[in-house]
Design a protein around this motif. Structure first.
Motif, PDB file in Angstrom:
ATOM      1  N   ARG A  50      45.941   5.054  -1.645  1.00 11.48           N
ATOM      2  CA  ARG A  50      45.902   3.588  -1.761  1.00 11.48           C
ATOM      3  C   ARG A  50      47.253   3.034  -2.206  1.00 11.48           C
ATOM      4  N   MET A  51      48.055   3.914  -2.835  1.00 10.31           N
ATOM      5  CA  MET A  51      49.362   3.461  -3.332  1.00 10.31           C
ATOM      6  C   MET A  51      50.461   3.541  -2.269  1.00 10.31           C
ATOM      7  N   VAL A  52      50.189   4.215  -1.134  1.00  8.79           N
ATOM      8  CA  VAL A  52      51.238   4.413  -0.125  1.00  8.79           C
ATOM      9  C   VAL A  52      51.814   3.065   0.315  1.00  8.79           C
ATOM     10  N   GLY A  53      53.141   2.915   0.159  1.00  7.86           N
ATOM     11  CA  GLY A  53      53.811   1.683   0.572  1.00  7.86           C
ATOM     12  C   GLY A  53      53.572   0.495  -0.339  1.00  7.86           C
ATOM     13  N   ARG A  54      52.884   0.747  -1.467  1.00  7.16           N
ATOM     14  CA  ARG A  54      52.552  -0.405  -2.335  1.00  7.16           C
ATOM     15  C   ARG A  54      52.924  -0.125  -3.791  1.00  7.16           C
ATOM     16  N   THR A  55      53.916   0.725  -4.019  1.00  6.17           N
ATOM     17  CA  THR A  55      54.196   1.134  -5.396  1.00  6.17           C
ATOM     18  C   THR A  55      55.547   0.616  -5.875  1.00  6.17           C
ATOM     19  N   PRO A  56      55.692   0.436  -7.209  1.00  6.99           N
ATOM     20  CA  PRO A  56      57.022   0.102  -7.732  1.00  6.99           C
ATOM     21  C   PRO A  56      57.982   1.271  -7.510  1.00  6.99           C
ATOM     22  N   GLY A  57      59.265   0.995  -7.653  1.00  6.43           N
ATOM     23  CA  GLY A  57      60.297   1.978  -7.291  1.00  6.43           C
ATOM     24  C   GLY A  57      60.163   3.354  -7.903  1.00  6.43           C
ATOM     25  N   ASN A  58      59.686   3.426  -9.158  1.00  8.96           N
ATOM     26  CA  ASN A  58      59.678   4.741  -9.812  1.00  8.96           C
ATOM     27  C   ASN A  58      58.462   5.587  -9.431  1.00  8.96           C
ATOM     28  N   ILE A  59      57.499   4.995  -8.704  1.00  9.79           N
ATOM     29  CA  ILE A  59      56.322   5.781  -8.278  1.00  9.79           C
ATOM     30  C   ILE A  59      56.421   6.013  -6.772  1.00  9.79           C
ATOM     31  N   VAL A  60      56.421   7.278  -6.361  1.00 10.86           N
ATOM     32  CA  VAL A  60      56.463   7.560  -4.921  1.00 10.86           C
ATOM     33  C   VAL A  60      55.216   8.341  -4.513  1.00 10.86           C
TER      34      VAL A  60
END
Length: 334
Positions: A50-60
């Motif tokens: 769910r986070m793919v492409g929707r995360t702040p810079g420090n979370i990949v």
């Protein structure tokens, strides 16, 4: 409480886990969300996807598997540990036996990496089995008879094509053109044609909703949103099935070529069986509109889509685990 037998379909796009007596207990994306500063895994599977492409810079959000093999060992181990603890199969006294599937042509180093990741995640005896063989069993083929069965398993990272007889692979090939490549084709087409940037998830939605590989394909259309490369602002466009058909032609051609190559190397007696029995298509790519018609036309044999193509490998691990004790006398542990 004794350790149970577990079958794992360790896919590039999804991980499925089959537990003896319980069936498929887990089906989640092969994604791990990592804090790039500390290197710590923050979320795994559905939550990470769910986070793919929707995360702040420090979370990949990373995929630890690439082209059916382990690209990041530590992340794969963390992902497997998380999934295995989630399905709660550890016995009090014994560790479970684990059967993992891998593409047909992976190297012994890659096999060792998969084995080690499974051992570190809490497995006792680790068995590796070739993916198309397990997919064929899961699709309901009786591959233990002296007759030819052909399976085309189109996964996320690899497409495995194999002809099986007497419980073993006779001829096989594995290519790195599969579902992920289709997504990339769609991404680059929309970028080039519409100057619109879309994410991986949107590309996958397009593939599921409107993509077709048949020239007389469905005439569906779909609205998609992305970022305009010129203005930098969000924009909505409508795309049609026929556009996507032309986009996927080259990649699907690789799969057809691989299937033809396997048939050309198959002994004539087994080829005759395949004309009678047809070819079964498994894996997520089997759900692509028109795949069966295209393969049938190109290979000149009947082609069928397996009943639950996405679950064939996981179901196959369950069936093979049931027969493991009968087979283990002749089973070679790598």
């Amino acid at each position: 409480m004794f350790g149970r037998d577990i079958g794992i379909d360790l896919g590039t796009a999804n991980v499925l886990i089959h537990v003896k007596g319980r069936g498929i207990v887990l089906n989640e994306p092969s994604v791990v969300a990592v804090d790039s500063q500390s290197g710590k895994a923050l979320a795994v599977g559905e939550e990470a996807f769910r986070m793919v492409g929707r995360t702040p810079g420090n979370i990949v959000a990373l995929r630890p598997m690439k082209d059916g093999v382990i690209a990041d060992f530590d992340l794969t181990e963390a992902m497997l540990k998380h999934f295995l603890s989630k399905v709660n199969v550890k016995g009090m006294f014994s560790k479970p036996r684990i059967l993992i599937c891998c593409p047909t042509n992976i190297t012994s180093v890659e096999q060792k990496a998969i084995r080690e990741a499974a051992e570190k995640s809490g497995g006792k005896n680790i068995f590796l089995e070739e993916e198309p063989k397990v997919a064929a069993v899961g699709a309901g083929m009786d591959i233990f008879q002296p007759s030819g069965n052909m399976v085309v398993d189109i996964g996320g990272g690899t497409t495995d094509v194999a002809v099986l007889s007497m419980g073993d692979v006779v001829t096989a090939t594995s290519i790195k053109t599969a579902g992920d490549q289709f997504d990339l084709d769609i991404l680059s087409y929309i970028k080039k044609e519409y100057k619109l940037l879309i994410g991986e998830r949107t590309a996958e939605d397009i593939k599921k909703e409107v993509a077709t590989v048949s020239p007389e394909g469905s005439s569906n259309e779909m609205e998609i949103r992305g970022r305009d490369m010129v203005s930098g602002l969000p924009r909505t466009i409508t795309i049609t099935s026929s556009e996507i058909y032309h986009t996927l032609t080259e990649s699907v051609g690789h799969i057809v070529h691989a299937a033809k190559g396997v048939l050309e190397r198959t002994p004539p007696e087994l080829s005759a069986d395949i004309i009678d029995r047809g070819v079964i298509v498994t894996g997520g790519g089997a759900l692509l509109h028109g795949m069966d018609d295209l393969l049938s036309e190109e290979l000149k044999v009947p082609v069928f889509i397996a009943e639950e193509p996405m679950h064939c490998v996981a179901n196959g691990t369950g069936i093979i685990l049931e027969n493991l004790d009968k087979m283990s006398s002749k089973k070679v542990k790598i």
